[in-house]
Write an enzyme that holds these catalytic residues in place. Structure first.
Site, PDB file in Angstrom:
ATOM      1  N   GLY A 131     -32.868  62.849  52.001  1.00  0.00           N
ATOM      2  CA  GLY A 131     -32.877  62.284  50.948  1.00  0.00           C
ATOM      3  C   GLY A 131     -32.114  60.830  50.942  1.00  0.00           C
ATOM      4  O   GLY A 131     -31.189  60.835  51.885  1.00  0.00           O
ATOM      5  N   ASP A 132     -32.229  60.136  49.985  1.00  0.00           N
ATOM      6  CA  ASP A 132     -31.405  58.818  49.885  1.00  0.00           C
ATOM      7  C   ASP A 132     -31.921  58.344  48.570  1.00  0.00           C
ATOM      8  O   ASP A 132     -32.133  59.141  47.556  1.00  0.00           O
ATOM      9  CB  ASP A 132     -31.814  58.057  50.906  1.00  0.00           C
ATOM     10  CG  ASP A 132     -30.626  56.620  50.910  1.00  0.00           C
ATOM     11  OD1 ASP A 132     -29.683  56.866  51.303  1.00  0.00           O
ATOM     12  OD2 ASP A 132     -30.976  55.690  50.338  1.00  0.00           O
ATOM     13  N   LYS A 179     -32.064  61.053  62.679  1.00  0.00           N
ATOM     14  CA  LYS A 179     -31.629  61.759  61.531  1.00  0.00           C
ATOM     15  C   LYS A 179     -31.335  60.766  60.462  1.00  0.00           C
ATOM     16  O   LYS A 179     -30.605  59.694  60.850  1.00  0.00           O
ATOM     17  CB  LYS A 179     -30.483  62.786  61.759  1.00  0.00           C
ATOM     18  CG  LYS A 179     -30.046  63.246  60.621  1.00  0.00           C
ATOM     19  CD  LYS A 179     -30.663  64.660  60.598  1.00  0.00           C
ATOM     20  CE  LYS A 179     -30.653  65.399  59.193  1.00  0.00           C
ATOM     21  NZ  LYS A 179     -31.654  65.065  58.183  1.00  0.00           N
ATOM     22  N   GLN A 190     -26.504  54.097  60.731  1.00  0.00           N
ATOM     23  CA  GLN A 190     -26.677  55.648  60.767  1.00  0.00           C
ATOM     24  C   GLN A 190     -26.479  56.093  62.150  1.00  0.00           C
ATOM     25  O   GLN A 190     -25.986  57.036  62.234  1.00  0.00           O
ATOM     26  CB  GLN A 190     -28.262  55.787  60.456  1.00  0.00           C
ATOM     27  CG  GLN A 190     -28.402  57.368  59.902  1.00  0.00           C
ATOM     28  CD  GLN A 190     -27.967  57.798  58.721  1.00  0.00           C
ATOM     29  OE1 GLN A 190     -28.158  57.129  57.512  1.00  0.00           O
ATOM     30  NE2 GLN A 190     -27.310  59.037  58.378  1.00  0.00           N
ATOM     31  N   LYS A 195     -34.022  55.899  59.607  1.00  0.00           N
ATOM     32  CA  LYS A 195     -33.997  55.622  58.290  1.00  0.00           C
ATOM     33  C   LYS A 195     -35.631  55.381  57.599  1.00  0.00           C
ATOM     34  O   LYS A 195     -36.074  54.876  58.499  1.00  0.00           O
ATOM     35  CB  LYS A 195     -33.039  54.556  57.789  1.00  0.00           C
ATOM     36  CG  LYS A 195     -32.840  54.476  56.050  1.00  0.00           C
ATOM     37  CD  LYS A 195     -31.623  55.476  56.024  1.00  0.00           C
ATOM     38  CE  LYS A 195     -31.006  55.834  54.642  1.00  0.00           C
ATOM     39  NZ  LYS A 195     -30.123  56.725  54.311  1.00  0.00           N
ATOM     40  N   THR A 246     -22.037  64.644  50.332  1.00  0.00           N
ATOM     41  CA  THR A 246     -21.727  63.152  50.506  1.00  0.00           C
ATOM     42  C   THR A 246     -20.514  62.741  49.571  1.00  0.00           C
ATOM     43  O   THR A 246     -19.671  62.243  49.958  1.00  0.00           O
ATOM     44  CB  THR A 246     -23.026  62.239  50.272  1.00  0.00           C
ATOM     45  OG1 THR A 246     -23.888  62.483  50.876  1.00  0.00           O
ATOM     46  CG2 THR A 246     -22.652  60.911  50.708  1.00  0.00           C
ATOM     47  N   LYS A 295     -22.544  56.293  62.376  1.00  0.00           N
ATOM     48  CA  LYS A 295     -22.269  57.458  61.388  1.00  0.00           C
ATOM     49  C   LYS A 295     -22.393  58.748  61.900  1.00  0.00           C
ATOM     50  O   LYS A 295     -21.492  59.422  61.818  1.00  0.00           O
ATOM     51  CB  LYS A 295     -22.852  57.163  60.160  1.00  0.00           C
ATOM     52  CG  LYS A 295     -22.544  58.157  58.911  1.00  0.00           C
ATOM     53  CD  LYS A 295     -23.437  58.066  57.871  1.00  0.00           C
ATOM     54  CE  LYS A 295     -23.746  56.792  57.249  1.00  0.00           C
ATOM     55  NZ  LYS A 295     -24.440  56.608  55.758  1.00  0.00           N
ATOM     56  N   ASN A 345     -26.571  61.005  43.003  1.00  0.00           N
ATOM     57  CA  ASN A 345     -26.053  62.406  43.757  1.00  0.00           C
ATOM     58  C   ASN A 345     -24.588  61.988  44.282  1.00  0.00           C
ATOM     59  O   ASN A 345     -23.648  62.823  44.176  1.00  0.00           O
ATOM     60  CB  ASN A 345     -26.988  62.477  44.772  1.00  0.00           C
ATOM     61  CG  ASN A 345     -26.462  63.472  45.727  1.00  0.00           C
ATOM     62  OD1 ASN A 345     -25.817  63.260  46.798  1.00  0.00           O
ATOM     63  ND2 ASN A 345     -26.600  64.639  45.279  1.00  0.00           N
TER      64      ASN A 345
HETATM   65  P1  NDP Z   1     -29.367  58.138  43.819  1.00  0.00           P
HETATM   66  O1  NDP Z   1     -30.718  57.828  43.586  1.00  0.00           O
HETATM   67  O2  NDP Z   1     -28.797  59.734  43.404  1.00  0.00           O
HETATM   68  O3  NDP Z   1     -28.386  57.356  42.830  1.00  0.00           O
HETATM   69  C1  NDP Z   1     -28.147  56.016  42.966  1.00  0.00           C
HETATM   70  C2  NDP Z   1     -27.402  55.229  41.779  1.00  0.00           C
HETATM   71  O4  NDP Z   1     -27.076  53.898  42.015  1.00  0.00           O
HETATM   72  C3  NDP Z   1     -28.048  55.480  40.444  1.00  0.00           C
HETATM   73  O5  NDP Z   1     -26.995  55.627  39.484  1.00  0.00           O
HETATM   74  C4  NDP Z   1     -28.678  54.191  40.258  1.00  0.00           C
HETATM   75  O6  NDP Z   1     -28.804  53.687  39.009  1.00  0.00           O
HETATM   76  C5  NDP Z   1     -27.627  53.261  40.923  1.00  0.00           C
HETATM   77  N1  NDP Z   1     -28.324  52.301  41.847  1.00  0.00           N
HETATM   78  C6  NDP Z   1     -29.458  52.221  42.795  1.00  0.00           C
HETATM   79  N2  NDP Z   1     -29.835  50.969  43.120  1.00  0.00           N
HETATM   80  C7  NDP Z   1     -28.995  50.212  42.571  1.00  0.00           C
HETATM   81  C8  NDP Z   1     -29.224  48.966  42.266  1.00  0.00           C
HETATM   82  N3  NDP Z   1     -29.834  47.878  42.935  1.00  0.00           N
HETATM   83  N4  NDP Z   1     -27.952  48.227  41.633  1.00  0.00           N
HETATM   84  C9  NDP Z   1     -27.358  48.925  40.715  1.00  0.00           C
HETATM   85  N5  NDP Z   1     -27.188  50.138  40.716  1.00  0.00           N
HETATM   86  C10 NDP Z   1     -28.112  50.960  41.668  1.00  0.00           C
HETATM   87  O7  NDP Z   1     -28.883  57.967  45.186  1.00  0.00           O
HETATM   88  P2  NDP Z   1     -27.543  58.633  45.892  1.00  0.00           P
HETATM   89  O8  NDP Z   1     -26.490  58.824  44.880  1.00  0.00           O
HETATM   90  O9  NDP Z   1     -28.067  59.655  46.985  1.00  0.00           O
HETATM   91  O10 NDP Z   1     -27.147  57.352  46.849  1.00  0.00           O
HETATM   92  C11 NDP Z   1     -26.277  56.453  46.661  1.00  0.00           C
HETATM   93  C12 NDP Z   1     -25.674  55.414  47.714  1.00  0.00           C
HETATM   94  O11 NDP Z   1     -25.071  56.277  48.642  1.00  0.00           O
HETATM   95  C13 NDP Z   1     -26.850  54.779  48.666  1.00  0.00           C
HETATM   96  O12 NDP Z   1     -26.303  53.494  49.223  1.00  0.00           O
HETATM   97  C14 NDP Z   1     -27.342  55.737  49.690  1.00  0.00           C
HETATM   98  O13 NDP Z   1     -27.615  55.132  50.761  1.00  0.00           O
HETATM   99  C15 NDP Z   1     -25.788  56.151  49.856  1.00  0.00           C
HETATM  100  N6  NDP Z   1     -25.721  57.638  50.540  1.00  0.00           N
HETATM  101  C16 NDP Z   1     -26.444  58.814  49.993  1.00  0.00           C
HETATM  102  C17 NDP Z   1     -26.304  59.997  50.742  1.00  0.00           C
HETATM  103  C18 NDP Z   1     -26.822  61.142  50.051  1.00  0.00           C
HETATM  104  O14 NDP Z   1     -26.421  62.273  50.636  1.00  0.00           O
HETATM  105  N7  NDP Z   1     -27.183  61.012  49.181  1.00  0.00           N
HETATM  106  C19 NDP Z   1     -25.516  59.949  52.078  1.00  0.00           C
HETATM  107  C20 NDP Z   1     -24.870  58.856  52.487  1.00  0.00           C
HETATM  108  C21 NDP Z   1     -25.046  57.611  51.643  1.00  0.00           C
HETATM  109  P3  NDP Z   1     -30.224  54.096  38.229  1.00  0.00           P
HETATM  110  O15 NDP Z   1     -30.273  55.319  37.943  1.00  0.00           O
HETATM  111  O16 NDP Z   1     -30.230  53.112  37.191  1.00  0.00           O
HETATM  112  O17 NDP Z   1     -31.272  53.686  39.356  1.00  0.00           O
END
Ligand code: NDP
Length: 445
Positions: A165-166, A90, A111, A126, A209, A114, A240
């Protein structure tokens, strides 16, 4: 570090050169586990750590697709099925140009622990692609998702591997991926989580999250004599996790003053208007700098790294790995930060984590703090297999209980191993214990 753990780490680095993110995650985890390994010499006899750091399998494939102008593109597709000792693999799918095997192995490895921390029966995996969804039309996204699934469908299943998703994979992408899986496999099962509510998704999964992060940080602060209420908060990212962390912490009485995207950050002293951020990022898919069009009193700064210069009581890094380094940590500490909660995976470098721990900042590591997403995915799987739906309140209350329990488990493990308030060690140990016991009992596989 324990000599067995050190040997496994050295070997891992030798056998997997050019995988710095995987080395970083493995170093942190094996260092923390040294305390447990010292107490369990039997693990070495069954090669437990060697088996733990090697994925069960890695699937790599070609993803060819055609853009709206008729040009052919080829991306790389991956699924890392890391460990299934306690349940089906997962873990999310990430679509981002930076995706490579090192990043997916680090994420898949994290993961495992976690998922174990959630207390639910899910293994670790992943996947993703170096495809960049930015600037693509809906049709291009759909064609890419279909091309990706045309290979991945044969490797996943409701009892085998359940992706979610991620970064870069939200509700739209999950919909296209699920639709194509259903067509190819000719079965309607909970093979992906994060699905839309009208086709088998769970309420609260979208918020999970971010909400979960705040539930855990709130509990951590409460147990250490603080309250979230009235605190000033900085959140990196505006995806997200960041959006729903903002929503929940604001509901608990805190004020979020800064958010970012990969181009820069906004500072709004009065408190950020989250509905407007949602409109910009979720609906219009615009850059965060547009925020100042409606709010000229907010300040936009180009470059996202400097967001940590904004003074705050609570810092929630919710964007990506290694976005908060030791310089940023020292600035946050000098500005009086009380608590840091990792919404993203490994957003804090090891040197920055050490700074926080040394300074006595309450630090909640990602594998505990952001486990709410995968926990709610497991609740989605439970609802799918029973073909029933729980109400928003029911899922939210289960999520909150899971996060509170995770905090108490990592707190207890940290204390048991003589490292009170070191929740990094606490999370790694508490996550490892169930997986290692399961692996021990299942023989050499
Ligand atoms: P999203 O794609 O929804 O959002 C990511 C955000 O981070 C955007 O604002 C993006 O900016 C920014 N971002 C992405 N890459 C970079 C980078 N290289 N440098 C600076 N900013 C960056 O992703 P999520 O919110 O889903 O995920 C965010 C983090 O949380 C990740 O590490 C993910 O692995 C982790 N996570 C997510 C979960 C989930 O349920 N969604 C669960 C557990 C962990 P821009 O729009 O400019 O790309």
């Amino acid at each position: 570090m324990n000599s067995y753990a050190k040997r496994v780490l050295d070997e891992l680095i030798r056998k997997n050169p050019n995988e710095p993110e995987f080395h970083q995650a493995a170093t942190e985890i094996l260092e923390s586990l040294s305390l447990v390994i010292d107490r369990h010499p039997e693990y070495e006899k069954v090669g437990l750590l060697e088996r733990l750091v090697e994925p069960d399998r890695i699937i790599m494939f070609r993803v060819p697709w055609v853009d709206d102008e008729g040009n052919v593109h080829v991306n790389k597709g991956y699924r890392v099925q890391f460990n299934s000792a306690i349940g089906p693999y997962k873990g999310g799918l990430r679509f981002h140009p930076s995706v490579n095997l090192s990043i997916l192995k680090f994420l898949g490895f994290e993961q495992i622990f976690k998922n174990s921390l959630t207390g639910l029966p899910i293994g670790g995996g992943k996947g993703g692609s170096d495809f960049d969804p930015k600037g693509k039309s809906d049709n291009e996204i759909m064609r890419f998702c279909q091309a990706f699934m045309s290979e991945m469908f044969r490797h996943i299943g409701a009892n085998t591997d359940v992706p979610a998703g991620d970064i870069g994979v939200g509700g739209r992408e999950i919909g296209y991926l699920f639709g194509y899986y259903k067509k190819l496999a000719n079965e309607y099962t909970g093979v992906l989580t994060g699905r839309g509510i009208v086709y088998g998704g769970s309420l609260v999964r979208t918020e999970a999250t971010g909400y979960g992060l705040v539930y855990l940080v709130d509990e951590m602060m409460r147990c250490n004599g603080h309250s979230v209420k009235g605190k000033k908060v900085v959140i990196s990212g505006s995806g997200n996790v960041a959006i729903y962390a903002n929503q929940k912490i604001t509901a608990l009485g805190a004020k979020v003053v800064a958010m970012s995207d990969s181009n820069g950050y906004i500072y709004h002293e009065k408190g950020i208007d989250l509905e407007y951020i949602k409109q910009l990022k979720e609906v219009e898919r615009k850059r965060i700098k547009e925020y100042t069009v409606k709010y000229p009193d907010a300040v936009y700064t180009e470059g996202c790294k400097n967001i940590w210069n904004v003074p705050c009581d609570i810092a929630l890094p919710c964007a990506t790995q290694n976005e908060l380094d030791d310089n940023a940590a020292r600035t946050l500490i000098a500005n009086g930060v009380i608590a840091v909660g990792e919404g993203a995976n490994m957003p804090t470098t090891m040197a920055a984590t050490d700074e926080f721990l040394k300074a006595g900042v309450l630090f909640a590591p990602g594998k505990a703090a952001n486990a709410g997403g995968v926990a709610t995915s497991a609740l989605e799987m439970a609802q799918s297999s029973q073909r029933i739906y729980w109400s928003f309140e029911e899922v939210d209350s289960r999520l909150r209980n899971i996060m509170v329990e995770i905090f108490h488990n990592i707190d207890k493990a940290a204390k048991e191993y003589g490292m009170p308030n070191n929740f990094v060690i606490g999370a790694n140990i508490a996550g490892f214990e169930k997986v290692s016991q399961a692996m021990l009992r299942q023989g050499i596989v």
